[in-house]
Motif scaffolding. Structure first.
Motif, mmCIF file in Angstrom:
data_model
loop_
_atom_site.group_PDB
_atom_site.id
_atom_site.type_symbol
_atom_site.label_atom_id
_atom_site.label_comp_id
_atom_site.label_asym_id
_atom_site.label_seq_id
_atom_site.Cartn_x
_atom_site.Cartn_y
_atom_site.Cartn_z
ATOM 1 N N ILE A 78 0.853 -1.181 0.000
ATOM 2 C CA ILE A 78 0.000 0.000 0.000
ATOM 3 C C ILE A 78 0.894 1.238 0.000
ATOM 4 N N PRO A 79 0.759 2.100 -1.005
ATOM 5 C CA PRO A 79 1.644 3.282 -1.054
ATOM 6 C C PRO A 79 1.348 4.227 0.101
ATOM 7 N N ASP A 80 2.400 4.874 0.565
ATOM 8 C CA ASP A 80 2.238 5.846 1.646
ATOM 9 C C ASP A 80 1.409 7.031 1.152
ATOM 10 N N ARG A 81 0.483 7.446 1.985
ATOM 11 C CA ARG A 81 -0.322 8.601 1.623
ATOM 12 C C ARG A 81 0.513 9.872 1.752
ATOM 13 N N PRO A 82 0.438 10.764 0.764
ATOM 14 C CA PRO A 82 1.203 12.012 0.879
ATOM 15 C C PRO A 82 0.684 12.818 2.063
#
Length: 354
Positions: free
Chosen positions: A232-236
């Motif tokens: 899961i990509p890190d949320r900006p």
């Protein structure tokens, strides 16, 4: 021509069926070879038993030897029964395997699954997918592992587990796989309300029990599973967190009021407050409070008195427009106008001759 017939006749499906057959043969040793090996063991065991039986006919046989032979014969008979049972199981499994790998059977199951997933029976979908998905494992770092059973809809789960059961593995033992490091105990699964989705109540009970059993695949080797790994990509970070230091330093360096800070960054007041709180909590910069801008607020009316006065001399000028232009309230603007009058009077007095 119905959907299933079209599926069976399609080139893609026939290629898929061949791949399934090939993969199954690669992953599972030929059952006929297992059966042949067991039959050879059974014949060898029978020859030994007959030899020991003849030896017992010797009247001069020592008691110790006779006792040992009797025990060997008893063990051989017991082992023979076990081998015969295993051969029967494999012969039955061989028949079930041929049925499971039949293209028509595969097409029927795929067609049934497709119809089920297109429907609106969530519980039935959950139960069906349990025959394909062993588990979904996540960790705090955002790693997600979806562990799929490659048997899928090839056959009834009970039949396939019976076919591939490994006698050396306890059903209560959990698999030691690559996902072990991110496995948790998992929540307790509850039976689903399948309603009248299954005509046969026994089938409905079995698939329901199978779906809620956390160890339903414990007897299968790792070769029957695939793992798809996702991250899961890190949320900006939000704007207030990303610009917290910049907002706090601007307010401190310029002794800016909250209104001036809002105007400078073109953000709402709640966003600016959130940024300042973040700067205090994470960067140790305290730019909150009225004291930061008190000096500038105290002398703003005096410093901008002439500008305010000049603005109000324009045609159509109003307090509302002035508030929008200067970002100040009506009392501050009124004070600036009064100070402007005083400043102009002071100038006139200073320039008049004695």
């Amino acid at each position: 021509m119905n959907h299933k017939s079209k599926l069976i006749e399609s080139t893609e499906f026939n290629e898929l069926a061949k791949l399934i057959q090939k993969q199954f043969e690669e992953d599972c040793p030929e059952l006929s070879l297992k059966i042949s090996t067991l039959q050879s063991e059974l014949k060898q065991l029978e020859r030994l038993r007959q030899g020991w039986q003849r030896s017992l006919g010797n009247p001069d046989l020592a008691p110790e030897t006779r006792s040992a032979l009797e025990q060997d014969i008893a063990d051989a008979v017991k082992q023979g029964y076990e081998i015969e049972n295993r051969i029967s199981e494999l012969e039955s499994a061989s028949s079930k395997t041929r049925e499971a790998l039949d293209p028509v059977a595969i097409a029927e199951r795929l067609d049934s699954l497709a119809k089920l997933l297109e429907g609106d029976h969530a519980s039935a979908m959950n139960v069906a997918l349990s025959q394909h998905i062993e588990g979904i494992y996540c960790n705090d770092a955002g790693k997600v592992v979806v562990r799929m059973c490659r048997l899928g809809a090839l056959a009834n789960p009970e039949e396939m587990l019976h076919l591939l059961a490994r006698p050396d593995v306890d059903v209560s033992d959990s698999q030691d796989t690559g996902t072990e490091s991110i496995r948790n105990k998992g929540r307790r699964r509850t039976r689903r309300n399948l309603g009248d989705h299954f005509e046969d109540d026994d089938v409905a009970d079995f698939v329901n029990d199978f779906a809620v059993d956390r160890h339903r695949y414990s007897q299968l080797g790792d070769e029957w599973f695939t793992e798809d790994v996702f991250h899961i990509p890190d949320r900006p970070p939000c704007w207030s967190a990303a610009h917290a230091r910049e907002v706090a330093e601007y307010r401190l360096d310029n002794e800016a009021s909250m209104e001036e800070t809002v105007d400078h960054f073109k953000k709402t007041m709640p966003t600016i407050r959130k940024a300042l709180k973040y700067a205090k909590e994470h960067h140790g910069i305290d730019a909150l409070g009225k004291a930061i801008s008190q000096p500038s607020r105290r002398y703003w009316a005096k410093d901008h008195a002439l500008q305010v006065a000049q603005f109000f001399r324009r045609p159509g000028a109003s307090v509302k427009k002035a508030e929008a232009v200067f970002g100040k309230s009506q009392p501050t603007l009124a004070k600036a106008k009064r100070l402007a009058v005083e400043i102009e009077k002071a100038k006139e007095t200073a320039s008049s001759p004695d």
